[in-house]
Write a protein that holds these residues in place. Sequence first.
Motif, PDB file in Angstrom:
ATOM      1  N   LYS A   1      12.477   1.603   6.109  1.00  0.00           N
ATOM      2  CA  LYS A   1      11.633   2.640   6.231  1.00  0.00           C
ATOM      3  C   LYS A   1      10.281   2.259   5.791  1.00  0.00           C
ATOM      4  O   LYS A   1      10.253   1.570   4.869  1.00  0.00           O
ATOM      5  CB  LYS A   1      12.032   4.038   5.601  1.00  0.00           C
ATOM      6  N   THR A   2       9.409   2.801   6.695  1.00  0.00           N
ATOM      7  CA  THR A   2       8.011   2.740   5.968  1.00  0.00           C
ATOM      8  C   THR A   2       7.169   4.053   6.048  1.00  0.00           C
ATOM      9  O   THR A   2       6.115   4.112   5.960  1.00  0.00           O
ATOM     10  CB  THR A   2       7.001   1.525   6.842  1.00  0.00           C
ATOM     11  N   ARG A   3       8.043   5.137   6.234  1.00  0.00           N
ATOM     12  CA  ARG A   3       7.551   6.433   6.087  1.00  0.00           C
ATOM     13  C   ARG A   3       8.545   7.502   5.789  1.00  0.00           C
ATOM     14  O   ARG A   3       9.618   7.495   6.038  1.00  0.00           O
ATOM     15  CB  ARG A   3       6.844   6.841   7.642  1.00  0.00           C
ATOM     16  N   TRP A   4       7.942   8.568   5.139  1.00  0.00           N
ATOM     17  CA  TRP A   4       9.046   9.349   4.452  1.00  0.00           C
ATOM     18  C   TRP A   4       8.435  10.748   4.091  1.00  0.00           C
ATOM     19  O   TRP A   4       7.312  10.699   3.640  1.00  0.00           O
ATOM     20  CB  TRP A   4       9.596   8.843   3.156  1.00  0.00           C
TER      21      TRP A   4
ATOM     22  N   SER B   1       0.782  -1.190   0.096  1.00  0.00           N
ATOM     23  CA  SER B   1       0.203   0.042   0.127  1.00  0.00           C
ATOM     24  C   SER B   1       0.951   1.164  -0.121  1.00  0.00           C
ATOM     25  O   SER B   1       2.363   1.111   0.420  1.00  0.00           O
ATOM     26  CB  SER B   1      -0.800  -0.130   1.140  1.00  0.00           C
ATOM     27  N   LEU B   2       0.374   2.679  -0.350  1.00  0.00           N
ATOM     28  CA  LEU B   2       1.127   3.563  -0.419  1.00  0.00           C
ATOM     29  C   LEU B   2      -0.009   4.770   0.035  1.00  0.00           C
ATOM     30  O   LEU B   2      -0.905   4.704  -0.659  1.00  0.00           O
ATOM     31  CB  LEU B   2       1.479   4.030  -1.873  1.00  0.00           C
ATOM     32  N   LYS B   3       0.394   5.377   1.060  1.00  0.00           N
ATOM     33  CA  LYS B   3      -0.697   6.509   1.557  1.00  0.00           C
ATOM     34  C   LYS B   3       0.016   7.684   1.813  1.00  0.00           C
ATOM     35  O   LYS B   3       1.205   7.831   2.180  1.00  0.00           O
ATOM     36  CB  LYS B   3      -1.503   5.877   3.015  1.00  0.00           C
ATOM     37  N   ILE B   4      -0.611   8.654   1.326  1.00  0.00           N
ATOM     38  CA  ILE B   4      -0.156  10.086   1.144  1.00  0.00           C
ATOM     39  C   ILE B   4      -0.767  10.891   2.329  1.00  0.00           C
ATOM     40  O   ILE B   4      -2.169  11.009   2.093  1.00  0.00           O
ATOM     41  CB  ILE B   4       0.087  10.796  -0.109  1.00  0.00           C
ATOM     42  N   SER B   5       0.019  11.610   3.211  1.00  0.00           N
ATOM     43  CA  SER B   5      -0.727  12.133   4.398  1.00  0.00           C
ATOM     44  C   SER B   5      -0.201  13.430   4.548  1.00  0.00           C
ATOM     45  O   SER B   5       0.960  13.763   4.295  1.00  0.00           O
ATOM     46  CB  SER B   5      -0.996  11.331   5.471  1.00  0.00           C
ATOM     47  N   ASN B   6      -0.786  14.058   5.768  1.00  0.00           N
ATOM     48  CA  ASN B   6      -0.154  15.464   6.068  1.00  0.00           C
ATOM     49  C   ASN B   6       0.166  16.369   5.177  1.00  0.00           C
ATOM     50  O   ASN B   6       1.506  16.935   5.232  1.00  0.00           O
ATOM     51  CB  ASN B   6       0.849  15.176   7.342  1.00  0.00           C
ATOM     52  N   PRO B   7      -0.570  16.821   4.111  1.00  0.00           N
ATOM     53  CA  PRO B   7      -0.102  17.892   3.339  1.00  0.00           C
ATOM     54  C   PRO B   7      -0.036  19.094   4.036  1.00  0.00           C
ATOM     55  O   PRO B   7      -0.657  19.555   4.765  1.00  0.00           O
ATOM     56  CB  PRO B   7      -1.213  17.727   1.977  1.00  0.00           C
ATOM     57  N   THR B   8       1.021  19.803   3.473  1.00  0.00           N
ATOM     58  CA  THR B   8       1.270  21.285   3.633  1.00  0.00           C
ATOM     59  C   THR B   8       1.310  22.032   2.588  1.00  0.00           C
ATOM     60  O   THR B   8       1.460  21.589   1.558  1.00  0.00           O
ATOM     61  CB  THR B   8       2.482  21.437   4.826  1.00  0.00           C
TER      62      THR B   8
ATOM     63  N   GLU C   1       3.425   7.045   3.156  1.00  0.00           N
ATOM     64  CA  GLU C   1       3.532   5.940   4.269  1.00  0.00           C
ATOM     65  C   GLU C   1       3.304   4.770   3.604  1.00  0.00           C
ATOM     66  O   GLU C   1       2.239   4.707   2.551  1.00  0.00           O
ATOM     67  CB  GLU C   1       2.658   5.923   5.333  1.00  0.00           C
ATOM     68  N   TRP C   2       3.861   3.691   3.674  1.00  0.00           N
ATOM     69  CA  TRP C   2       3.779   2.336   2.937  1.00  0.00           C
ATOM     70  C   TRP C   2       3.675   1.038   3.447  1.00  0.00           C
ATOM     71  O   TRP C   2       4.517   1.073   4.642  1.00  0.00           O
ATOM     72  CB  TRP C   2       4.722   2.364   1.635  1.00  0.00           C
ATOM     73  N   ASP C   3       3.379   0.191   3.037  1.00  0.00           N
ATOM     74  CA  ASP C   3       3.686  -1.338   3.910  1.00  0.00           C
ATOM     75  C   ASP C   3       4.626  -2.136   2.612  1.00  0.00           C
ATOM     76  O   ASP C   3       4.368  -2.030   1.394  1.00  0.00           O
ATOM     77  CB  ASP C   3       2.124  -1.852   3.690  1.00  0.00           C
ATOM     78  N   PRO C   4       5.293  -2.835   3.123  1.00  0.00           N
ATOM     79  CA  PRO C   4       6.301  -3.494   2.447  1.00  0.00           C
ATOM     80  C   PRO C   4       5.584  -4.576   1.642  1.00  0.00           C
ATOM     81  O   PRO C   4       4.500  -4.799   1.772  1.00  0.00           O
ATOM     82  CB  PRO C   4       7.078  -4.335   3.344  1.00  0.00           C
ATOM     83  N   PRO C   5       6.246  -5.020   0.439  1.00  0.00           N
ATOM     84  CA  PRO C   5       5.735  -5.823  -0.522  1.00  0.00           C
ATOM     85  C   PRO C   5       5.141  -6.995   0.333  1.00  0.00           C
ATOM     86  O   PRO C   5       5.872  -7.469   1.067  1.00  0.00           O
ATOM     87  CB  PRO C   5       6.778  -6.291  -1.555  1.00  0.00           C
ATOM     88  N   SER C   6       3.960  -7.561  -0.161  1.00  0.00           N
ATOM     89  CA  SER C   6       3.521  -8.824   0.377  1.00  0.00           C
ATOM     90  C   SER C   6       4.397  -9.920   0.026  1.00  0.00           C
ATOM     91  O   SER C   6       4.465 -11.029   0.462  1.00  0.00           O
ATOM     92  CB  SER C   6       2.294  -9.117  -0.209  1.00  0.00           C
ATOM     93  N   HIS C   7       5.190  -9.961  -1.134  1.00  0.00           N
ATOM     94  CA  HIS C   7       5.966 -11.094  -1.770  1.00  0.00           C
ATOM     95  C   HIS C   7       7.289 -10.360  -1.757  1.00  0.00           C
ATOM     96  O   HIS C   7       7.640 -10.130  -3.021  1.00  0.00           O
ATOM     97  CB  HIS C   7       5.533 -11.667  -2.803  1.00  0.00           C
TER      98      HIS C   7
END
Length: 1192
Positions: free
Chosen positions: A991-994, A938-945, A952-958
Amino acid sequence: MQLKIMPKKKRLSTGRVPLILLLCQVISALEVPLDSKLLEDLVQPPTITQQSPKDYIIDPRENIVIQCEAKGKPPPSFSWTRNGTHFDIDKDPLVTMKPGSGTLVINIMSEGKAETYEGVYQCTARNERGAAVSNNIVVRPSRSPLWTKEKLEPIILRNGQSLVLPCRPPVGLPPPIIFWMDNSFQRLPQSERVSQGLNGDLYFSNVLPEDTREDYICYARFNHTQTIQQKQPISVKVISAKSSRERPPTFLTPEGNASNKEELRGNVLSLECIAEGLPTPIIYWIKEDGTLPMNRTFYKNFKKTLQITHVSEADSGNYQCIAKNSLGAIHHTISVTVKAAPYWIMAPQNLVLSPGEDGSLICRANGNPKPRISWLTNGVPIEIAPDDPSRKIDGDTIIFSNVQERSSAVYQCNASNEYGYLLANAFVNVLAEPPRILTSANTLYQVIANRPALLECAFFGSPLPTIEWFKGAKGSALHEDIYVLHENGTLEIPVAQKDSTGTYTCVARNKLGMAKNEVHLEIKDPTRIIKQPEYAVVQRGSTVSFECKVKHDHTLIPTVMWLKDNGELPNDERFTIDKDHLVVADVIDDDGGTYTCVANTTLDNVSASAVLSVVAPTPTPAPIYDAPNPPFDLELTNQLDKSVQLSWTPGDDNNSPITKFIIEYEDAMHEAGLWHHQTEVPGTQTTAQLKLSPYVNYSFRVMAVNGIGSSLPSEASEQYFTKAAEPDKNPTAVEGLGSEPDNLVITWKPLNGFDSNGPGLQYKVSWRQKDGDDEWTSVVVANVSKYIVSGTPTFVPYLIKVQALNDVGFAPEPAVVMGHSGEDLPMVAPGNVRVNVVNSTLAEVHWDPVPLKSIRGHLQGYRIYYWKAQSSSKRHRRHVEKKILTFQGSKTHGMLPGLEPFSHYTLNVRVVNGKGEGPASLDRVFHTPEGVPSAPSSLKISNPTLDSLTLEWDPPSHPNGILTEYTLKYQPINSTHELGPLVDLKIPANKTRWTLKNLNVSTRYKFYFYAQTAAGSGSQITEEAVTNVDEAGILPPDVGAGKAMASRQVDIATQGWFIGLMCAVALLILILLIVCFIRRNKGGKYPVKEKEDAHADPEIQPMKEDDGTFGEYSDAEDHKPLKKGSRTPSDRTVKKEDSDDSLVDYGEGVNGQFNEDGSFIGQYSGKKEKEPAEGNESSEAPSPVNAMNSFV
């Protein structure tokens, strides 16, 4: 019929077993035939063959011939007695005896008188075997005396009186025949009123004036001397009276109320009643206490005479004649007594015996009174004849026992009473002779079908031979009801049929030997008129044609002739005859009549007639066109075992020529009521040779076809039941498969009833091991389709054959089919299993084949079980999910596709046969190398300024290996939808957040994000996001990845500059929407996708396929196909739940397609996405908010 199977013995075909008829009749006596060859060395006592009658009346004007002929061996000598004493013919020069005969000729024409030789004569024929005597021949000359002269006075009487004119002829020998005529030799008319009596007198019941005449003459005709004597004429004058008194009847003859009559048995009984009266009486006859016998009772002389022919004792009784007129009736009773001269009940028959045999002569006669029986031997009363110890007299029977050659003699039986006598000769000839057949050899008999056939077999032998008849080659004797053997050896076939044709052998046997003779019988088809002349009505001056189509046996030549009114045709050129027609041209009235067609052959003849009527001309109606009438007169000829000739007569073609005939058949035995197509013949043909199958009850019908249509079917022909024969074909689809390890199931497709060819259809099932030396084992089973052989070794090849048979015999030798006994599970696992890892998703497996003997069945292939080693977190599962690949045939290697990279696998191999799997091989463990990872989960974009965004993302399932880093690429999208420069950023794998900083305010960005392992970059995930607008933090509603929050909130709704700005923005949005609508209607498209494709990330390369062989794939457990997730969920996260290397992506789900050698069909390829290069835009249409943000 029970049929036993006899291995290694040839079975005699029943079609070649001859039909043999044993017909043995006990014949009471045998007369030795006068065959010249037989008589050369065969002795026989004399037999009288011809003699003069007992009462022999001779013509005194001719020589006297007294006949006496006899046969015998040696030829007999003859002697005569006259009036009981020896008649020495040598002393009378007028008497001679014919040479080689006993016939006397007395020459009285030159001198002498017939009366001199009047007397009782008896002839004796004698040879060394005995003497035969003739009857007592009473010789008397015929006499035809004249009437005595007398003076006859004229007779005068009144009208109505009765009258009797006497005849009183002279007594002659034999008695004369009486009739009345006039001087002109014309017979006098007779009626109920005037008639002649049995005594010759002429009776008048009443006279009339027209009876007056002077030449009533009685004539006596003596037939023996051919002379007629005449009585003096009688004159009768009838005086007419004014009136005649009527009177009731009275009898003129016989007199009184009753009389007696005696007659001898066998003669004609004649009873007479003649009455007078006025009016003329009518005579009636009755028998008291009985009825007059039908068919033997006749009335003569206007019912005045009753005659009963062949009278017997049963005709004795009282007969009453009744005379009746209008004034009354009278009756007369005649008591009849029937006496009888002796007649035979059983005349003695010649007896031929062999030495030491027994026999008897029986002489039985009857009469009224009962006759006395007396015996003579060689013409001498048996009481004074020499004694013979072999004979014993018992009344009417002489019994012989243990006869010897000296017992040969001729015996005479005399039966006599007061009305006559009977004398019969019968010899006893003691002979020892082997059988002889006297009928000529190879005699050909020709008989019309359905008529009696008589095949002669004249024979002789002593003892009396028994007769056997054989048809065809000699074989065992049969008894048939359709044959009759007569005492003379003749074989009678009462109703000869086509199958009666053949060679017949007559065999005569006794204890001294055997003789046989062959005769030949041919059965011919009857001559028939299949198209008869038809009744015709024609106009004068026209032409008429009578058709007479004759069908005959092809070996007989018929002659056809035409008759008119049973006479010859007129000698007129208007009458012409061709093969089948009589044509009469220019018809006239005299041509009317009956015309008959007569067809003759040497064996039969037939005829048919038609009437011709000639009428005046009438207008001719217009022809009517229609389908033909159905054929008729169907006939079956040349009836053979497997063919028959069908002939028919066409119906009217209704003015449209018949083009063809369709022949159909019905099998009344197997498929009654169902008609099948047999054949077709041209319309000019009226016969067809039809091929038949055995043991079928055929009926045929014919339909005619012309240009209009088809006729109705004809009436069915007679049924023809073909003879049974052995089957001509064997069952098909023969297979041998075992259902258990120790059996062999033999199956086949049975024959249908039509193909059975006979009753008692069975199957001979035979089998033996293919590689052994065993003999065939056979069993006969009923009409089934399966037989199970038990106790067989496991999976052994067998040779199998199934042969049909019936009560007649066997079908041809069947083809041999190979089968196998039942399979069992394999006993051995494949060995030396080796694994070669090709790449991260593909491995190649090799193994050594299992020996064929250990497979114990048909090799289906090899099956690989493989499974991935479970992680510690999944060890709690109850069982491991195993996958299966099957490789067909005898392959010893295969490819395992769809493996997960960087995984540990275990596999084993098993051999598979028709029964199932064998034991598993030893487990082999292998692991796959690292591969490229799947896209981040997954890839999620949050906290826009205003200038930053947090990812934020989750690692590959495979991960398919050890992740080394993440790559993030992003680029801005301006208000014209052009992509800005691409920024490449490497992020550590842990890392899972940048957070991205220093971004442009209120700008849309597109992000490309993927993971990397040592094997390379994985699939990417993309997303878009917008930085905040100034301090308000406005987030366009169509951006779907998280909620954008403002860092601080300012109320600008009341600001003047903001209102002006919003109006300008609204105007621009309206213009932009109009432009987009126009461009879209013209087929234009946004360049975002093209720009993305043009700026794809060169580091992301498609995965190459690895060549290899793949087997059939299946999960060891139930697996459902993985579903692909939504590209953009509502929470702006993207998930990819399955690997791109899944076997589902290969096309056929868990069960893929494979070539015959086990290789996988299709391409092994994963799904890949191209990373857009810098400047790419989203393929989605821009929203008004985005446009506004870009504008700001």
